[in-house]
Design an enzyme around this catalytic site. Structure first.
Site: not given
Ligand code: HEM
Ligand SMILES: [Cu+2]
Length: 550
Positions: A217, A221, A368-370, A433
């Site tokens: 968490h 921050y 949410h985190f996006h 997810r």
């Molecule tokens: C081209 C831009 C991006 C696309 C298309 C994208 C797409 C995705 C998608 C579809 C997932 C979900 C996958 C799943 O749960 O099966 C994901 C997870 C995630 N994304 Fe992105 N994202 C983008 C940019 C970013 C950026 C800029 C960040 C942070 C600075 C980020 C951080 C994360 C994180 C932390 C997860 C979770 C990974 C996990 O569950 O272990 N993403 N993203």
């Molecule tokens: Cu938290």
């Protein structure tokens, strides 16, 4: 202009940050197509391998490296050149971090660590992955201590004087980071490494997840506070105003130190084995963070309104039109702030006991985190890159770059709006997810849930593709500003570091007495964690052996 050495150091961080961004966003693009069944991976590549790379490279590497570049530039600008000791320790930190990063990335790419960026046990990666993570964290500590050392020597030379706001906020963020990392270092060094190398057979899963979220968490921050630093100290200068209130800004930062650590249980709401009382206590502490968050929102709009009025804005909203909308350094960050309004509201939903039951582990969380780290934080960093990189590289930010920057920011906003809205709604409809294509085995009722215009994996993929194009545009702008744009030889071409004036005359001294805040912070941590952690160790269930599910 800051010293050449600090510039080289900051530029090294920028290079790694954007290299991670390039690979990370490419993984994101693949994910949206795999989830929508439009892309099949070759046998040697696995969805979870890509998703681990995406999480680690964007959420951990891109953010942390960019943050250190920003810290180093701002601290040497406000406190002066680094001394020889601070310089060598800073470089050491950079190298240790980078060795760790390379180790962890190689393990992910070679398919030995598809455990996602949260590396929950009993999923078991190669031991070298955890060693890489540990080196990365230790590297950030070394780099962090170098900055703290520089600050301490400034304090010795300026007895009784409050430090500049930028330096104060940097120190707060580093203190928060060091306290937060204690949890992840404890679990990685004492639990994961011995277990992954086979020195112990089993692992206490509950304890490892708790120590992870003790860190996880405040990690958010650690991303957010540097963005807030830009909002408090850079944005007012860009729009031609001053910091709204120096003491309010400092108070909000110390409140973030206090209330962002003893709250990790809000990520473990549905986890058995933690009594409801402790979850409830940590939920209450979680909601305390709304106070400094709203203080921040209030000061931002106060600066916008007072500055707009000074420039002649009339009536209730006339000031709004007086803001410098054509300046991408401002517009980018303004849009980032707007994204944070639904982002923060969603956070309150996730942290609420009952509502979390509905959204837990669904695509809602991804949505949410996006719109928290993926846009307010990432887009603030983009907005900073437009002047920070040319400033450090001594190049011009040409008119054509300015135009491209607008297109980049607008496309990121549209892409994220599409992708994250569809993720939120798909999640509410029941899309999980962290799964590759998930069609509930073709069950018709389930497939109908995902047939809406917005609640559709195709909408998500369109959003993701626009985002990826935007990311490539950004890489182009960054590469031009780093290596190709014409050198800024005369004064008017040189890009400045916009830093707003902050009136410290009314700021109470005790705000900079760090021992008070560190003391209260540890007191809160002890209250929130001691009994439940003792319980987890004393009444531990049998440990788990490792699993490799990929
Ligand atoms: C081209 C831009 C991006 C696309 C298309 C994208 C797409 C995705 C998608 C579809 C997932 C979900 C996958 C799943 O749960 O099966 C994901 C997870 C995630 N994304 Fe992105 N994202 C983008 C940019 C970013 C950026 C800029 C960040 C942070 C600075 C980020 C951080 C994360 C994180 C932390 C997860 C979770 C990974 C996990 O569950 O272990 N993403 N993203
Ligand atoms: Cu938290």
């Amino acid at each position: 202009m800051i010293h050449k050495n600090e510039r080289r150091l900051a530029l090294s961080y920028i290079n790694v940050a954007y290299f991670a961004f390039l690979i990370g966003t490419f993984c994101g693009l693949m994910q949206v197509f795999i989830r929508n069944n439009a892309l099949k991976l070759p046998a040697w590549l696995d969805y979870y391998q890509i998703l681990t790379a995406h999480g680690v490279l964007l959420a951990l590497i891109f953010t942390t490296y960019f943050i250190f570049a920003f810290f180093i530039t701002g601290v040497s600008k406000t406190l002066g050149d680094f001394g020889p000791k601070v310089r060598s320790v800073s470089w050491l930190g950079f190298y240790v971090m980078t060795i760790g990063t390379v180790m962890a990335t190689v393990m992910i790419i070679s398919g030995k660590a598809s455990v996602l960026y949260t590396f929950y046990a009993p999923l078991k990666a190669s031991g070298w992955y955890y060693v890489g993570l540990a080196l990365f964290i230790v590297g950030t500590w070394i780099a962090g201590f170098a900055i703290l050392g520089h600050y301490a020597s400034w304090k010795r030379r300026n007895k009784g004087v409050l430090s500049p706001l930028f330096a104060f906020m940097t120190v707060s963020t580093i203190i928060l980071w060091i306290i937060a990392c204690l949890g992840v270092v404890a679990t990685v060094v004492f639990q994961f490494i011995p277990w992954a190398f086979g020195w112990t057979d089993t692992i206490n899963v509950e304890l490892s997840r708790t120590l992870f979220w003790y860190f996880g968490h405040p990690l958010v921050y650690f991303w957010l506070l540097p963005a807030y630093m830009a909002w408090y100290t850079v944005v007012p200068k860009i729009i031609g105003g001053k910091v709204f209130s120096d003491s309010l800004a400092r108070l909000s930062f110390v409140l973030f130190i206090l209330f962002s650590i003893p709250v990790g249980f809000h990520h473990q709401m549905v986890e058995p084995g933690i009594p409801a009382f402790w979850k409830f206590l940590q939920t209450c502490l979680t909601f305390m963070v709304i106070i400094p968050s709203l203080m921040t929102a209030f000061s931002m709009f106060a600066v916008f309104e007072t500055t707009g009025r000074q420039k002649g804005g009339k009536g209730l909203f006339g000031w709004f039109t007086k803001l410098p909308w054509k300046d991408i350094r401002f517009t980018s960050i303004f849009i980032a702030m707007v994204f944070f309004i639904p982002g923060g509201a969603g956070g309150i939903i996730n942290a609420s006991f009952q509502l979390d039951e509905v959204v837990h582990n669904t695509l809602w969380i991804v949505g949410h985190f996006h719109i928290t780290v993926g846009t307010p934080v990432a887009m603030t960093f983009m907005g900073l890159s437009f002047w920070l990189i040319p400033y450090l590289a001594g190049r011009k930010f040409t008119n054509s770059m300015k135009k491209l920057a607008f297109i980049q920011i607008i496309t990121w906003s549209i892409g994220m709006l599409l992708m994250s809205t569809s993720q939120h709604i798909l999640g509410l409809m029941g899309a999980p997810r962290r799964t590759s294509y998930a069609g509930y085995n073709g069950n018709n009722t389930a497939l109908e849930w995902f047939n809406g215009i917005v609640s559709n994996h195709v909408t998500m993929a369109i959003g993701g593709s626009i985002l990826f194009l935007s990311a490539m545009l950004l890489i182009y702008i960054v590469a031009m500003s780093l290596y190709i744009s014409p050198k800024a030889l005369n004064r008017e071409d040189q890009v400045e570091f916009p830093l707003a004036e902050s009136d410290q005359s009314g700021t109470p001294r005790f705000l900079e007495n760090w021992w008070i805040w560190i003391g209260i912070s540890f007191a809160l941590i002890f209250v929130a964690y001691t009994i439940p952690i003792m319980h987890m160790i004393e009444h531990a269930p049998p440990g788990s052996i490792g699993y490799k599910t990929w």
